[in-house]
Design a protein around this motif. Structure first.
Motif, PDB file in Angstrom:
ATOM      1  N   ALA A  82      -8.327  12.187  61.568  1.00 21.50           N
ATOM      2  CA  ALA A  82      -9.667  12.812  61.961  1.00 21.50           C
ATOM      3  C   ALA A  82     -10.690  13.362  61.081  1.00 21.50           C
ATOM      4  O   ALA A  82     -11.825  13.674  61.203  1.00 21.50           O
ATOM      5  N   THR A  83      -9.860  14.148  59.859  1.00 19.97           N
ATOM      6  CA  THR A  83     -10.708  14.678  58.816  1.00 19.97           C
ATOM      7  C   THR A  83     -11.654  13.640  58.269  1.00 19.97           C
ATOM      8  O   THR A  83     -12.787  14.122  58.092  1.00 19.97           O
ATOM      9  N   ALA A  84     -11.161  12.686  57.884  1.00 20.03           N
ATOM     10  CA  ALA A  84     -12.003  11.577  57.272  1.00 20.03           C
ATOM     11  C   ALA A  84     -13.138  11.014  58.480  1.00 20.03           C
ATOM     12  O   ALA A  84     -14.159  10.968  58.016  1.00 20.03           O
ATOM     13  N   GLY A  85     -12.709  11.152  59.609  1.00 18.38           N
ATOM     14  CA  GLY A  85     -13.514  10.660  60.526  1.00 18.38           C
ATOM     15  C   GLY A  85     -14.973  11.562  60.553  1.00 18.38           C
ATOM     16  O   GLY A  85     -16.046  11.459  60.801  1.00 18.38           O
ATOM     17  N   MET A  86     -14.529  12.971  60.621  1.00 18.40           N
ATOM     18  CA  MET A  86     -15.464  14.119  60.772  1.00 18.40           C
ATOM     19  C   MET A  86     -16.384  13.926  59.727  1.00 18.40           C
ATOM     20  O   MET A  86     -17.418  14.000  59.808  1.00 18.40           O
ATOM     21  N   LEU A  87     -15.928  13.586  58.393  1.00 19.87           N
ATOM     22  CA  LEU A  87     -16.662  13.627  57.185  1.00 19.87           C
ATOM     23  C   LEU A  87     -17.491  12.248  57.393  1.00 19.87           C
ATOM     24  O   LEU A  87     -18.638  12.296  56.807  1.00 19.87           O
ATOM     25  N   LYS A  88     -16.852  11.251  57.854  1.00 23.98           N
ATOM     26  CA  LYS A  88     -17.662  10.045  57.899  1.00 23.98           C
ATOM     27  C   LYS A  88     -18.950  10.143  58.697  1.00 23.98           C
ATOM     28  O   LYS A  88     -19.958   9.864  58.869  1.00 23.98           O
ATOM     29  N   ASN A  89     -18.573  10.943  59.988  1.00 23.22           N
ATOM     30  CA  ASN A  89     -19.718  11.486  61.145  1.00 23.22           C
ATOM     31  C   ASN A  89     -20.909  12.287  60.307  1.00 23.22           C
ATOM     32  O   ASN A  89     -21.956  11.979  60.447  1.00 23.22           O
ATOM     33  N   MET A  90     -20.344  13.031  59.522  1.00 22.10           N
ATOM     34  CA  MET A  90     -21.203  14.006  58.466  1.00 22.10           C
ATOM     35  C   MET A  90     -22.032  12.945  57.794  1.00 22.10           C
ATOM     36  O   MET A  90     -23.473  13.300  57.542  1.00 22.10           O
ATOM     37  N   TYR A  91     -21.619  11.990  57.105  1.00 19.97           N
ATOM     38  CA  TYR A  91     -22.334  11.264  56.506  1.00 19.97           C
ATOM     39  C   TYR A  91     -23.410  10.533  57.295  1.00 19.97           C
ATOM     40  O   TYR A  91     -24.473  10.481  56.811  1.00 19.97           O
ATOM     41  N   ASP A  92     -23.043   9.746  58.512  1.00 21.95           N
ATOM     42  CA  ASP A  92     -23.712   9.076  59.151  1.00 21.95           C
ATOM     43  C   ASP A  92     -24.927   9.728  59.729  1.00 21.95           C
ATOM     44  O   ASP A  92     -25.976   9.331  59.963  1.00 21.95           O
ATOM     45  N   ARG A  93     -24.725  11.075  60.011  1.00 26.15           N
ATOM     46  CA  ARG A  93     -25.736  11.845  60.673  1.00 26.15           C
ATOM     47  C   ARG A  93     -26.593  12.484  59.717  1.00 26.15           C
ATOM     48  O   ARG A  93     -27.815  12.715  59.881  1.00 26.15           O
ATOM     49  N   ILE A  94     -26.126  12.915  58.317  1.00 25.38           N
ATOM     50  CA  ILE A  94     -26.995  13.702  57.408  1.00 25.38           C
ATOM     51  C   ILE A  94     -27.439  12.936  56.268  1.00 25.38           C
ATOM     52  O   ILE A  94     -28.613  13.055  55.858  1.00 25.38           O
ATOM     53  N   PHE A  95     -26.678  12.047  55.846  1.00 28.34           N
ATOM     54  CA  PHE A  95     -26.978  11.401  54.443  1.00 28.34           C
ATOM     55  C   PHE A  95     -27.216   9.942  54.578  1.00 28.34           C
ATOM     56  O   PHE A  95     -27.807   9.310  53.649  1.00 28.34           O
ATOM     57  N   ALA A  96     -26.931   9.228  55.529  1.00 26.86           N
ATOM     58  CA  ALA A  96     -26.948   7.810  55.573  1.00 26.86           C
ATOM     59  C   ALA A  96     -28.425   7.301  55.195  1.00 26.86           C
ATOM     60  O   ALA A  96     -28.548   6.241  54.681  1.00 26.86           O
ATOM     61  N   ASP A  97     -29.459   8.154  55.637  1.00 29.90           N
ATOM     62  CA  ASP A  97     -30.917   7.598  55.615  1.00 29.90           C
ATOM     63  C   ASP A  97     -31.481   8.061  54.500  1.00 29.90           C
ATOM     64  O   ASP A  97     -32.711   7.815  54.064  1.00 29.90           O
TER      65      ASP A  97
END
Length: 211
Positions: free
Chosen positions: A195-210
């Motif tokens: 879950a912790t890595a999953g939430m960090l992946k969500n943070m990347y997708d939402r904020i930094f991916a673009d």
């Protein structure tokens, strides 16, 4: 990561969902991101529990770091796992209040050092929690007082490492008799996963991916 604060402030949600919405609406992210899981009967499940975690970004001159904990080995849920400070949302609390309270209780991080920036997508775990991540900026100078009944260890990871997609590994394990796939971000002897890595992946997708 020169623009991390501006990116976070413009791309997180500024308002938290209501407790009812957190528990009844479909969570955008969760342990089923990489495959469907049998536990995710969202129509009839009655035992979902609302929780909030603090995602504490410490703003050092050398660059931002994220504070993480390793949960005590004797705990009933997620024992020994790497986690954000956080826990159950109590009656009458907002998610931000719950996350700040839990961070104080677990590691002694006082709210006067913490500035709440906003919220990531709700995350549903296979153990029945709907978690709302509360992204926050932390001013250095705090002193921690770790509650060893709940937390075995506190450590920090550079935000640049966690937000680098090259470090977003996909691992497999057998859980409840089924093979499941999950995100993992091993760092300096610490196994950040689930879950912790999953939430960090969500943070990347939402904020930094673009970016």
């Amino acid at each position: 990561m020169k623009n991390y604060r501006e990116l976070i402030e413009t791309r997180v949600a500024r308002e938290a969902p209501s407790l009812q919405a957190l528990l009844t609406e479909v969570a955008p992210r969760g342990d089923g991101d990489l495959q469907p899981l049998e536990w995710a009967d969202r129509e009839t499940r009655a035992d979902l529990r609302a929780a909030a975690v603090l995602v504490p970004i410490i703003e050092y001159d050398k660059g931002p770091h994220v504070l993480l904990t390793r949960r005590a080995d004797h705990l009933g849920n997620h024992a020994g796992q790497v986690a954000f400070p956080g826990g159950k949302i109590e009656a009458g609390e907002t998610p931000a209040q719950a996350a700040l309270r839990e961070a104080d209780e677990e590691v002694g991080l006082k709210s006067e050092y913490v500035e709440v920036a906003g919220f990531l997508d709700a995350y549903e775990t296979g153990t029945g929690f709907r978690i709302l991540p509360v992204v926050s900026f932390v001013t250095p100078g705090f002193t921690l007082d770790v509650h060893d009944g709940e937390v075995a260890e506190v450590f920090e990871v550079p935000l640049s490492f966690l937000m680098n997609p090259d470090n977003h590994e996909r691992h497999k394990a057998t859980w409840r008799g089924r093979e499941r796939e999950y995100y993992a971000m091993p760092y300096n002897g610490h196994y950040i996963w689930g879950a912790t890595a999953g939430m960090l992946k969500n943070m990347y997708d939402r904020i930094f991916a673009d970016d």
